[in-house]
Design an enzyme around this catalytic site. Structure first.
Site, PDB file in Angstrom:
ATOM      1  N   ILE A 151      35.562  40.743  34.018  1.00 42.71           N
ATOM      2  CA  ILE A 151      35.414  39.538  34.609  1.00 42.71           C
ATOM      3  C   ILE A 151      34.931  40.365  35.903  1.00 42.71           C
ATOM      4  CG2 ILE A 151      36.981  38.184  33.405  1.00 42.71           C
ATOM      5  CD1 ILE A 151      39.097  38.661  35.753  1.00 42.71           C
ATOM      6  N   ASP A 152      35.250  41.609  36.276  1.00 43.45           N
ATOM      7  CA  ASP A 152      35.122  42.151  37.664  1.00 43.45           C
ATOM      8  C   ASP A 152      33.498  42.090  37.858  1.00 43.45           C
ATOM      9  OD1 ASP A 152      37.730  42.078  38.206  1.00 43.45           O
ATOM     10  OD2 ASP A 152      37.838  44.204  37.300  1.00 43.45           O
ATOM     11  N   ARG A 157      40.883  34.628  33.847  1.00 44.42           N
ATOM     12  CA  ARG A 157      40.485  35.085  32.540  1.00 44.42           C
ATOM     13  C   ARG A 157      40.706  34.780  31.145  1.00 44.42           C
ATOM     14  NH1 ARG A 157      44.280  40.614  33.003  1.00 44.42           N
ATOM     15  NH2 ARG A 157      45.982  40.145  31.557  1.00 44.42           N
ATOM     16  N   GLU A 190      42.094  39.954  45.810  1.00 43.15           N
ATOM     17  CA  GLU A 190      43.305  40.472  45.911  1.00 43.15           C
ATOM     18  C   GLU A 190      43.516  42.046  46.406  1.00 43.15           C
ATOM     19  OE1 GLU A 190      44.524  40.629  41.625  1.00 43.15           O
ATOM     20  OE2 GLU A 190      43.189  41.950  41.152  1.00 43.15           O
ATOM     21  N   TYR A 229      46.221  34.978  36.058  1.00 40.91           N
ATOM     22  CA  TYR A 229      45.647  35.437  34.861  1.00 40.91           C
ATOM     23  C   TYR A 229      44.604  34.099  34.281  1.00 40.91           C
ATOM     24  CZ  TYR A 229      48.334  39.351  34.847  1.00 40.91           C
ATOM     25  OH  TYR A 229      48.867  40.863  35.154  1.00 40.91           O
ATOM     26  N   LEU A 230      44.871  33.094  34.824  1.00 41.34           N
ATOM     27  CA  LEU A 230      44.332  31.728  34.568  1.00 41.34           C
ATOM     28  C   LEU A 230      42.676  31.988  34.602  1.00 41.34           C
ATOM     29  CD1 LEU A 230      46.979  30.423  34.992  1.00 41.34           C
ATOM     30  CD2 LEU A 230      45.710  28.276  36.031  1.00 41.34           C
ATOM     31  N   GLY A 253      40.101  40.838  41.885  1.00 40.11           N
ATOM     32  CA  GLY A 253      38.910  41.727  42.327  1.00 40.11           C
ATOM     33  C   GLY A 253      39.913  42.855  42.871  1.00 40.11           C
ATOM     34  N   ARG A 254      39.960  44.029  42.479  1.00 42.03           N
ATOM     35  CA  ARG A 254      40.399  45.151  43.245  1.00 42.03           C
ATOM     36  C   ARG A 254      39.595  45.828  44.054  1.00 42.03           C
ATOM     37  NH1 ARG A 254      45.613  48.019  41.901  1.00 42.03           N
ATOM     38  NH2 ARG A 254      45.868  46.536  40.463  1.00 42.03           N
ATOM     39  N   ASN A 303      34.607  50.159  32.307  1.00 44.19           N
ATOM     40  CA  ASN A 303      34.120  51.690  32.473  1.00 44.19           C
ATOM     41  C   ASN A 303      34.891  52.768  32.026  1.00 44.19           C
ATOM     42  OD1 ASN A 303      35.560  51.903  34.706  1.00 44.19           O
ATOM     43  ND2 ASN A 303      34.035  51.371  36.177  1.00 44.19           N
TER      44      ASN A 303
END
Lengths: 402, 402
Positions: free
Chosen positions: B140-141, B301, B240, B298-299, B184-185, B111
Site C-alpha cells: 500500500i506504500d 489496508r 505517520e 489498519y482500516l 507511510g513511514r 521489497n
C-alpha cells in the site's frame, strides 16, 4: 383541524453529522415546496446559530437533480452546531423567526434538538404566534427513545461492520491483540455493530465492551488472556464511553498518570487516547507482544463510500413525513420510526410528542448483550442487519495442513 | 530456453496485508494449474514461517468460483509474516523447498520479499537445483522502485481519498482544526492520496505533510494559524513517518515528555500518539479551541468496502504474469508494472531483476510536492486517479446568505 397558515419555513441541522442527514433536509424541502402556503424555504447556516446570526440560504428554487445530489452527500450541507439553546437562547431564536415571518420550523438532530423544538414551540404558543415545530430524528448513536432506530445509525453501523470485517482478516493474517474504539458515549449500539459481519465462530470481534455494562478491569485482562491463549489473537471492540462501576469513564481513569501532560483535555472523540491506554495496559499486565489500537473516529459518521441504502431512504422519508405532518394542521412533534415487521423488513412513521423524546437517552437493550457482559447476542444481528443492508461477501482459506 | 521442470509450487504472502493481495495469489494459482508440469500448488501459512514450519495448504483443487471469492476478500488469506529472512534463514527455507520437491516459488510482498526471493534463488543456483523464484509486487506504500505503482496502493489510496472527502464535509459542518494521520513511514504516496477528492479551492486537506519533506515545527504552526484565520477551519494530512531535518521522527520528538509513561513503546501504526501529540501541540501553541485528531490505522489496508477495480485487476494480473514467466523457462525475477499511457490508462507487465528491487525504497516524486513542501500538486492527481478509479460524487450548498 386548523387551517394551514401561510409563511416561510426554516430548516436546520444540528449535532454530529451523519452520512444521510442531507436526505432528511431534502425530504423536507421537496415536500414543502409543493405547498402553495409556503413562501421561502430557508436553511439556517450552522443550526440555531444561523438563526441567531440571521444567516440563511434559500432552498426552495434548487433544481431537483441538484437536491438529489446534495441528499446523497454525507455531512450537514447547511453546517451544524453544538449549541444547546436554553430558554433565553430560544427566545432570541423565536424573535428572528417571527421577524422573518417563519411559520414552519424543522430541526434535524438528536434529543437536544427535539428539546430546542419543544422550547420554541412553547414560546410560540405563549405569544399566540402560529408556528409548526418539527424535530426530524438523526443520530449515529441510535439513542433516541420511542424510535425503533434513528436515521444515520444504519450507515455508521455499516462502516463499523465493514471495518471489523476487514480488521478481522488483517488480524488473522498478522495475529496479536487489536483494540478498536468505536463512537458511543452512553449507548453501545454502534459498538454492537462490530459483530454484524461475523460469520464463523473464530471471527472478530472476540470481545465487545459497551457503556451499558460497567467495565471491570480485572475481568477484561482475564478475558483477553483467555482468548489470546486459545487462538493466538484477540480483536476487541470498545465504546469510547466505557466506564467503571462508579461511572468513571475509563479514558479518565487510565489517563490519570499523564493528566498533566495532556492538560486535562480529556475528550472522547477525535483522540486515540483510550485505545492507546488500553493497549499499553495490556502490554504492561499481560505477556502479549503485539498489541495495537485503532480509534475509528470521525470516519464512522462521514465516510463517503459506505452509506446504507435503507438508511438513506428512511432519512429521506422522515424529512418528508415531517413536512407532510406540518402541512396537515395544528400539529407539532417529532417523527418516530416504528418497525412493523422484520421479515420482510417494514417500518411506519408517526408523529411523537416533542417532550417525550427531549433529554432522554435510549440504551442498548439488555437482550442484545450477553450475560457475561463482554459480547453481543445474535438477537442484535436480527435487529440491526436490515438497517445496515448487505455486507460484502468474504471467503477464507481453511488453515488445514497439506 | 531451458526445458520446463516438473515439480511442486509454493506461494506465500508477506508483510502488511492489502485489499487485493489475494487477487495476486489467485492469479498465480489459476495460471499455474493449467500447466501439466506443476504437481501440487502449496500455500505457505504465514509466509516464510510456514515454510520453516512445513505448514502448507493445498490450493490446486479449489474450485474457480471459490478462488474468485477468495480473490475478492481483503487481507492475506494464507496469513502473513513480518519475518525478514537472512541468509541462514533462507538456507533453512531452501532445505524444506528441496525436500518438498518445490521447483516454483512465488512470494507476494514488498521489497523485503523480493530480497528473500533473491537469496533463495542464489542458494538454488549454488546447489544446482532448478528453482524458479518470483517476487509478486504488493504494498500500500507504493514504494517499490522500477514500478509505476504497486498492487494494493490503489485500494488503500481510495480509502484515504474517501475518508478525506467525508472528513472535509464533516469539518465544514463543524469547523475547527482536524489532523488525520495516514500510513507511510518513508514514502508519502498514501498521504498524497488525501488530495484526490478535492474539487473546490476550499476543500480539505488544506495542508499535507509527507516524509519526503523535513517537518519544520515553526512553519507548521504558522501554516495552520494562517489557514484557520482565513477560513475558520483547517484539515491536515500527515504521514505517520514525518520527521525533522535531522531525520528524527516527530512521533518520538513530541513524545519525549511522556516517554516514561509510554514505556518507550513508540510505534508508528496501531497508535493514535502522533495525531494526539500534534493536536495537543496546536492547542498549546495556537489560540484555537476545537482541535481533533484521527489516525486512520489498519482500516487503510483492510477495509472491505473500498477496493479499487483497477487495483484488483492489476493485482490479479501480476500473479498471472509471474506464473506465466515461471512457466516460460529459465527466468527468475519480479513482475514490474509500467504505464504505457495515461489517457486511456494502460499498463504493461515485464520481468525485472530481483536484485534491482530488493532493499530499495521509492519516494514520492518531487514534482508531486509543492515548492512550499506542505501540499500536493495537481500532477499527482493525474498520476494517481486512474489507480483509484471513480470517487463518489458530492454536492455542496453554497453558503451565500438569503
Amino acid at each position: 383541524m386548523a387551517s394551514i397558515v401561510k409563511g416561510n419555513a426554516v430548516i436546520g441541522q444540528s449535532g454530529g453529522p451523519t452520512a444521510v442527514i442531507n436526505q432528511s433536509m431534502v425530504g423536507v424541502v421537496e415536500t414543502l415546496r409543493e405547498a402553495p402556503e409556503i413562501g421561502k424555504i430557508l436553511g439556517c447556516v450552522h443550526g440555531v446559530r444561523g438563526i441567531l446570526n440571521d444567516e440563511f440560504i434559500e432552498l426552495q428554487d434548487i433544481p431537483q437533480d441538484r437536491l438529489n445530489r446534495i441528499a446523497n452527500t454525507p455531512s450537514a450541507a447547511l453546517g451544524s452546531s453544538r449549541d444547546k439553546p436554553d430558554e433565553a437562547y430560544c427566545r432570541k431564536l423565536f424573535t428572528v423567526l417571527e421577524k422573518r415571518d417563519v411559520r414552519y420550523f424543522f430541526y434535524i438532530g438528536g434529543n437536544d434538538s427535539s428539546d430546542t423544538c419543544r422550547i420554541i414551540n412553547e414560546l410560540a404558543n405563549e405569544a399566540g404566534y402560529e408556528l409548526r415545530c418539527f424535530h426530524v430524528p438523526k443520530t449515529i448513536d441510535n439513542d433516541l427513545v420511542m424510535n425503533d432506530h434513528t436515521p444515520g445509525y444504519g450507515s455508521a453501523a455499516k462502516f463499523v461492520a465493514e471495518a471489523f470485517m476487514g480488521d478481522n482478516l488483517d488480524n488473522r493474517a498478522l495475529p496479536g491483540v487489536k483494540i478498536n474504539i468505536v463512537m458511543g458515549r452512553h449507548a453501545g449500539f454502534l459498538t454492537a455493530a462490530s459483530t454484524l459481519g461475523r460469520r464463523h465462530i473464530e471471527d472478530a470481534p472476540h470481545l465487545v465492551y459497551v457503556p451499558e455494562v460497567a467495565f471491570d478491569d480485572e475481568q477484561f485482562l482475564h478475558d483477553v488472556q483467555r482468548i489470546y491463549d486459545a487462538s493466538g489473537r484477540c480483536v476487541i471492540a470498545a465504546s469510547e464511553g466505557i466506564h467503571d462501576a462508579d461511572g468513571t469513564p475509563i479514558i479518565t481513569k487510565l489517563a490519570q498518570e499523564v493528566e498533566q501532560d495532556q492538560h486535562g483535555n480529556v475528550q472522547l472523540s477525535g483522540t486515540g487516547a483510550l485505545g492507546d491506554f488500553l493497549a499499553d495496559h495490556i502490554r504492561k499486565k499481560l505477556d502479549i507482544k503485539r498489541v495495537r489500537a485503532d480509534t475509528f473516529g470521525y470516519l464512522q459518521r462521514s465516510f463517503v463510500g459506505s452509506t446504507s441504502g435503507t438508511d438513506a431512504e428512511e432519512a429521506r422519508q422522515v424529512g418528508r413525513e415531517a413536512a407532510k405532518a406540518a402541512m396537515a394542521g395544528d400539529v407539532d412533534g417529532s417523527i418516530v420510526i416504528e418497525r412493523v415487521s422484520n421479515d420482510p423488513y417494514r417500518v411506519r412513521y408517526r408523529v411523537g410528542e416533542l417532550s417525550s423524546i427531549a433529554g432522554k437517552t435510549r440504551h442498548l437493550d439488555r437482550e442484545f448483550i450477553t450475560d457475561a457482559g463482554n459480547d453481543i447476542t445474535p438477537a442484535f444481528k436480527q435487529y440491526a442487519s436490515p438497517l445496515v443492508g448487505p455486507l460484502p461477501e468474504i471467503e477464507l482459506l481453511r488453515m488445514s495442513r497439506a
